[in-house]
Scaffold this active site. Structure first.
Site, PDB file in Angstrom:
ATOM      1  CE1 TYR A   1      -6.825   2.724  11.408  1.00  0.00           C
ATOM      2  CE2 TYR A   1      -8.543   4.200  10.600  1.00  0.00           C
ATOM      3  CZ  TYR A   1      -7.252   3.692  10.515  1.00  0.00           C
ATOM      4  OH  TYR A   1      -6.403   4.158   9.543  1.00  0.00           O
TER       5      TYR A   1
ATOM      6  N   GLY B   1       0.771  -1.244   0.000  1.00  0.00           N
ATOM      7  CA  GLY B   1       0.000   0.000   0.000  1.00  0.00           C
ATOM      8  C   GLY B   1       0.799   1.289   0.000  1.00  0.00           C
TER       9      GLY B   1
HETATM   10  P1  NDP Z   1      -1.853  -1.841   3.888  1.00  0.00           P
HETATM   11  O1  NDP Z   1      -2.562  -2.916   4.634  1.00  0.00           O
HETATM   12  O2  NDP Z   1      -1.756  -1.972   2.413  1.00  0.00           O
HETATM   13  O3  NDP Z   1      -0.382  -1.647   4.493  1.00  0.00           O
HETATM   14  C1  NDP Z   1      -0.162  -1.657   5.880  1.00  0.00           C
HETATM   15  C2  NDP Z   1       1.320  -1.826   6.131  1.00  0.00           C
HETATM   16  O4  NDP Z   1       1.544  -1.790   7.549  1.00  0.00           O
HETATM   17  C3  NDP Z   1       1.834  -3.151   5.608  1.00  0.00           C
HETATM   18  O5  NDP Z   1       3.068  -2.955   4.978  1.00  0.00           O
HETATM   19  C4  NDP Z   1       2.014  -3.978   6.866  1.00  0.00           C
HETATM   20  O6  NDP Z   1       3.112  -4.873   6.713  1.00  0.00           O
HETATM   21  C5  NDP Z   1       2.357  -2.900   7.888  1.00  0.00           C
HETATM   22  N1  NDP Z   1       2.105  -3.353   9.251  1.00  0.00           N
HETATM   23  C6  NDP Z   1       0.925  -3.677   9.821  1.00  0.00           C
HETATM   24  N2  NDP Z   1       1.116  -4.125  11.071  1.00  0.00           N
HETATM   25  C7  NDP Z   1       2.461  -4.071  11.295  1.00  0.00           C
HETATM   26  C8  NDP Z   1       3.297  -4.416  12.389  1.00  0.00           C
HETATM   27  N3  NDP Z   1       2.787  -4.904  13.530  1.00  0.00           N
HETATM   28  N4  NDP Z   1       4.624  -4.236  12.275  1.00  0.00           N
HETATM   29  C9  NDP Z   1       5.156  -3.745  11.122  1.00  0.00           C
HETATM   30  N5  NDP Z   1       4.429  -3.414  10.053  1.00  0.00           N
HETATM   31  C10 NDP Z   1       3.097  -3.587  10.140  1.00  0.00           C
HETATM   32  O7  NDP Z   1      -2.604  -0.477   4.280  1.00  0.00           O
HETATM   33  P2  NDP Z   1      -2.271   1.051   3.935  1.00  0.00           P
HETATM   34  O8  NDP Z   1      -1.114   1.171   3.051  1.00  0.00           O
HETATM   35  O9  NDP Z   1      -3.535   1.667   3.528  1.00  0.00           O
HETATM   36  O10 NDP Z   1      -1.933   1.584   5.383  1.00  0.00           O
HETATM   37  C11 NDP Z   1      -0.763   2.318   5.688  1.00  0.00           C
HETATM   38  C12 NDP Z   1      -1.092   3.383   6.725  1.00  0.00           C
HETATM   39  O11 NDP Z   1      -2.019   4.308   6.165  1.00  0.00           O
HETATM   40  C13 NDP Z   1      -1.731   2.864   8.011  1.00  0.00           C
HETATM   41  O12 NDP Z   1      -1.170   3.549   9.117  1.00  0.00           O
HETATM   42  C14 NDP Z   1      -3.204   3.239   7.850  1.00  0.00           C
HETATM   43  O13 NDP Z   1      -3.851   3.394   9.072  1.00  0.00           O
HETATM   44  C15 NDP Z   1      -3.064   4.544   7.088  1.00  0.00           C
HETATM   45  N6  NDP Z   1      -4.237   5.013   6.353  1.00  0.00           N
HETATM   46  C16 NDP Z   1      -4.796   4.231   5.388  1.00  0.00           C
HETATM   47  C17 NDP Z   1      -5.891   4.700   4.681  1.00  0.00           C
HETATM   48  C18 NDP Z   1      -6.600   3.880   3.648  1.00  0.00           C
HETATM   49  O14 NDP Z   1      -7.761   4.203   3.313  1.00  0.00           O
HETATM   50  N7  NDP Z   1      -5.989   2.832   3.102  1.00  0.00           N
HETATM   51  C19 NDP Z   1      -6.406   6.050   4.919  1.00  0.00           C
HETATM   52  C20 NDP Z   1      -5.765   6.765   5.980  1.00  0.00           C
HETATM   53  C21 NDP Z   1      -4.690   6.264   6.631  1.00  0.00           C
HETATM   54  P3  NDP Z   1       3.185  -6.386   7.246  1.00  0.00           P
HETATM   55  O15 NDP Z   1       1.791  -6.921   7.278  1.00  0.00           O
HETATM   56  O16 NDP Z   1       4.090  -7.057   6.243  1.00  0.00           O
HETATM   57  O17 NDP Z   1       3.813  -6.266   8.591  1.00  0.00           O
HETATM   58  C1  8X3 Z   2      -8.376   4.993   6.810  1.00  0.00           C
HETATM   59  C2  8X3 Z   2      -9.481   5.827   6.284  1.00  0.00           C
HETATM   60  O1  8X3 Z   2     -11.965   6.308   6.542  1.00  0.00           O
HETATM   61  O2  8X3 Z   2     -11.279   3.985   6.341  1.00  0.00           O
HETATM   62  O3  8X3 Z   2      -7.720   5.598   7.872  1.00  0.00           O
HETATM   63  O4  8X3 Z   2     -10.884   5.208   8.369  1.00  0.00           O
HETATM   64  S1  8X3 Z   2     -10.969   5.311   6.931  1.00  0.00           S
END
Ligand code: NDP
Ligand code: 8X3
Length: 254
Positions: free
Chosen positions: A155, A16
């Site tokens: 969350y 992501g």
């Molecule tokens: P993904 O699930 O695609 O990526 C999440 C990443 O976080 C993965 O690389 C995963 O790697 C890593 N991760 C999760 N748990 C752990 C852990 N315990 N230790 C190390 N790494 C970890 O989601 P996104 O790319 O969307 O999320 C990235 C960030 O963006 C997050 O903080 C999320 O809350 C935030 N976000 C996302 C939004 C969305 O709509 N997608 C919107 C707003 C914010 P692995 O599993 O290999 O450890």
């Molecule tokens: C991720 C965006 O709206 O799914 O932080 O919470 S939302």
């Protein structure tokens, strides 16, 4: 500020937004330090980056494991120790349930990853930045850190905590040469919803149905822009929505 030769550490680099940040910073000439739990993915990325002439190093890390986090950063090879930019991206959501029926394991995982994990990594990296008199923490917050939506209390609480920690860091680090920023996205189509719904892809796909979400690269371009500003200028906060989104709950669907 040129990112050429700068060491950029991205947590959650296996998917992501994090994976897209790796690509965006690599394009700008940075040296990339990747970490996440899924080492196979990281090693594949590193092989691709090196083949393209980018300096990259990966290590497996669960940000929830505080001793492991401290050891991983202390044990980095000498030429990877001086991290210039830390993108605190690792995070997840688990479940979308009313508070009265939420799963305790889901709550623990979100709080331990999004809040404690971000703190442990920051605590490991900050002293070096302060000693060198420069550095930049870019935290990935969320619209969920600015609003609360139904069934998302925990969350949202975790991302509100990230917002508070970002503000507190900026206060405590004022005058040290270390900048602190937050990039807060709305809906981004990554593995986020699949993880939230414990692997239920049909449910995950519904999140983005009838609208055009952001993709990881959209957010990564903002993160890179935040990092590229000159030393005297800090983009403290960015809120980035898809054009179809107006708030956490107002989304135009066709
Ligand atoms: P993904 O699930 O695609 O990526 C999440 C990443 O976080 C993965 O690389 C995963 O790697 C890593 N991760 C999760 N748990 C752990 C852990 N315990 N230790 C190390 N790494 C970890 O989601 P996104 O790319 O969307 O999320 C990235 C960030 O963006 C997050 O903080 C999320 O809350 C935030 N976000 C996302 C939004 C969305 O709509 N997608 C919107 C707003 C914010 P692995 O599993 O290999 O450890
Ligand atoms: C991720 C965006 O709206 O799914 O932080 O919470 S939302």
């Amino acid at each position: 500020m040129s990112l050429q030769g700068r060491i950029v550490c991205v947590t959650g680099a296996s998917s992501g937004i994090g994976a897209a940040c790796v690509d965006a910073f690599a394009e700008a000439g940075a040296r990339l330090l990747l970490c996440a739990r899924r080492g196979d993915r990281l090693h594949e990325s590193v092989a691709g980056l090196r083949a393209a002439g980018v300096e990259a190093h990966a290590f497996e890390l669960d940000v929830r494991e505080r001793e492991a986090v401290a050891a991983a950063f202390a044990d980095l090879p000498q030429d990877w120790q001086a991290i210039d930019i830390l993108v605190n991206n690792a995070g997840l959501s688990r479940g979308l349930d009313p508070i009265q029926s939420g799963l305790l394991d889901d709550w623990d995982e979100m709080l331990e990853t999004n809040v404690q994990g971000l703190l442990y990594v920051s605590r490991a990296v900050l002293p070096g930045m302060i000693e060198r008199g420069s550095g930049h923490l870019i935290n990935i917050g969320s619209i969920a850190g600015r609003e609360v939506y139904p069934n998302g209390a925990v969350y949202c609480a975790s991302k509100h905590a990230v917002g508070a920690i970002t503000k507190g860091m900026r206060l405590d680090l004022n005058g040290t040469g270390v900048k602190v920023s937050t990039v807060d996205p709305g809906l981004v189509n990554t593995e986020f919803s699949k993880v939230r719904f414990h692997g239920d892809e049909a449910k995950a796909d519904k999140t983005y149905q009838g609208m055009t979400p952001l993709v990881g690269a959209d957010v990564a371009s903002v993160v890179r822009w935040v990092a590229e500003q000159p030393a005297h200028m800090n983009i403290a906060e960015v809120l980035v929505f898809p054009s179809d989104q107006a708030s956490a709950t107002v989304v135009h669907r066709r």
